[in-house]
Enzyme design. Sequence first.
Site, mmCIF file in Angstrom:
data_model
loop_
_atom_site.group_PDB
_atom_site.id
_atom_site.type_symbol
_atom_site.label_atom_id
_atom_site.label_comp_id
_atom_site.label_asym_id
_atom_site.label_seq_id
_atom_site.Cartn_x
_atom_site.Cartn_y
_atom_site.Cartn_z
ATOM 1 C CG ASP A 240 -3.227 1.851 -1.787
ATOM 2 O OD1 ASP A 240 -4.458 1.325 -2.043
ATOM 3 O OD2 ASP A 240 -2.677 1.425 -0.663
ATOM 4 C CG HIS B 133 -1.609 -1.088 1.842
ATOM 5 N ND1 HIS B 133 -3.244 -1.060 1.553
ATOM 6 C CD2 HIS B 133 -1.331 -2.231 2.005
ATOM 7 C CE1 HIS B 133 -3.584 -2.080 1.853
ATOM 8 N NE2 HIS B 133 -2.602 -2.835 2.329
ATOM 9 C CD GLU C 181 -1.192 1.283 4.428
ATOM 10 O OE1 GLU C 181 -0.699 1.957 3.822
ATOM 11 O OE2 GLU C 181 -2.362 0.818 4.302
#
Length: 312
Positions: free
Chosen positions: A193, A80, A145
């Site tokens: 993303d 992400h 992330e």
Amino acid sequence: MKYRNNIGALLITGTLIISCASNPYAPTNRVHKKQAKALSKELKVLPPPSPGTTAKYNYAEDWVGTTNFSLRRPNLVVIHHTAQNSVDQTLKTFTLPRTQVSSHYVIGRNGEVYHMLNDLYRAWHAGNGQWGSNTDINSASIGIELDNNGFEEFSPLQMASLLNLLEDLKTKYKIPAANFIGHSDIAPTRKNDPNRTFPWKLLALKGFGLWYDEPIDIIGEPVEGSSTAVGIEPSEFGSVSNDSTPSPNSISQNPELLDVSPRVALKIIGYDVTDLPAAIKAFKLHFIQTEVDTTLTDYDLKVLNNLYKKYL
Ligand SMILES: [Zn+2]
């Protein structure tokens, strides 16, 4: 001897107090530990909970537990971007119960790695999504992330850390190369993303994700003027409501460029093709990147044709 032990204990206690005091997340860390402890209790429950008590199953009188087992392991990695402005902002987001979002890892622009959750727990990073026939991505995957505002490039330090982490995860859990994917891949109608600057080709060369054989020998343009798309009926675009709604003519008309329909090729790769234009856009965000839209050019079809066979 006893005196020295007491000094040691004092030093350890003092160090703990200082480190707790300096960590602004000490309170949420305590919540984390409490939740982990509660989940470990669930793991101790022996099946079935009450032998012979249900009407549905005729349980044997004696419970027999196998001696051969281990914990389930993740088999997918979902990458992400945070779409936030700093790691601090993301750490805060992932420690506020009301947000209901988290990931196993957060990697800062400076390459610093925060391992927020044991890989064997289920983080809440994927949301509704699908990859192939897997509809519970959170249960199967590790979420990573990358600190990134959603538009900027990913820093070299951040990528270096990511590649090291992926190497470790791939080795530790024996994750197949095809199972390193992006959030947009599993949720094409909702997510974009990691952004189009993400170096998927570099990752694939290192063994994380698949890539097509380059060079693709044509540079295609959308073919204008015909109303019949390759394997796609114009009505299939009916669900698109945004400004990028394509005309059916935006699909290339060269049937020889793709052995199956775009819908079938994308589905074989793993995309949820319920909303075909969204799936096309997600495919282009990952594999084309120079343009990210719902148009399939001749070039895109050639890429798709080469790529889907690698997923068979
Ligand atoms: Zn995401």
